[in-house]
Write an enzyme that holds these catalytic residues in place. Structure first.
Site: not given
Ligand code: SAM
Length: 212
Positions: A117, A121, A153, A193
């Protein structure tokens, strides 16, 4: 990635044998948990588990741990494991902020960050999984010669991640701003994904591999 709340997901996770529940005593016990001495690779923020499960299929002599914050997302990974059980995969539902409490020093051989993610900000920079604050946590639990692989990306996030390396004591082993155009670095690449979605829209994928 946050799916709508799915009723009962916490209960399913609480009862799942694919999820490691006792995180207060797990540090130092991961080889015992897997029942072998194979290397351990973890994906932090695994989403629905596609990457970690495909890696596990291709590498049966490596143990994989998928770490995900949200129950609704983890539930999808558990459902996939119910269809195809992979003995070298375990899941953890947790916020990775506490990751250095769940693993002992040097217990992980490799860490994957895929499409983390962006937290755009500035004041949220320390929540980004490739930030120096997170790198300091990974530093504790990653084996001495272990590596971290990061794909995204999102160019601003990638540029930020590269700037965080030096203050955190990490060095670049490999780097590309267009993974899919780099035959050498792309060899054996397992698409996540998000990677599938964004590369099909024409976005180049950035990747680094770092070490200390
Ligand atoms: N890695 C996968 C992909 O590339 O398809 C998912 C990407 S998705 C944008 C980011 C994932 O990271 C989300 O499912 C989110 O819930 C998880 N995530 C974000 N911050 C996290 C944290 N501090 N601890 C564990 N999971 C986290």
């Amino acid at each position: 990635m946050r799916l709508r709340n799915i009723t009962g997901s916490r209960e399913v996770i609480g009862e799942s044998v694919y999820v490691v529940h006792d995180l207060e005593t797990s540090a130092g016990k991961w080889k015992e948990i897997f029942g072998n001495k194979n290397p351990i690779f973890a994906e932090i923020g695994m989403g629905k588990g596609r990457f970690v499960m495909e890696m596990a299929r291709r590498n049966p002599d490596i143990n994989f741990i998928g770490i995900e914050k949200y129950s609704s997302v983890l539930l999808r990974a558990i459902q996939k494991m119910e269809e195809e059980e992979l003995p070298n995969v375990k899941f953890i539902r947790m916020d990775a902020e506490d990751i250095d409490k769940v693993f002992a020093k040097g217990e992980l051989d490799r860490i994957y960050l895929n499409f983390s993610d962006p937290w755009p900000k500035d004041r949220h920079a320390k929540r980004r999984l490739p930030s120096r604050q997170f790198l300091a946590r990974y530093d504790k639990i990653l084996k001495k010669d272990g590596v971290i692989e990061f794909k995204t990306d999102n160019r601003p996030l990638f540029d930020f991640a590269v700037e965080e390396l030096e203050p955190a004591g990490f060095k670049i082993k490999e780097l590309t701003y267009d993974l899919h155009a780099d035959a050498r670095l792309c060899e054996g690449n397992v698409m996540t994904e998000y990677e599938e979605k964004f590369s099909s829209q024409g976005n180049p994928i950035c990747k680094y591999i770092i070490y200390r």
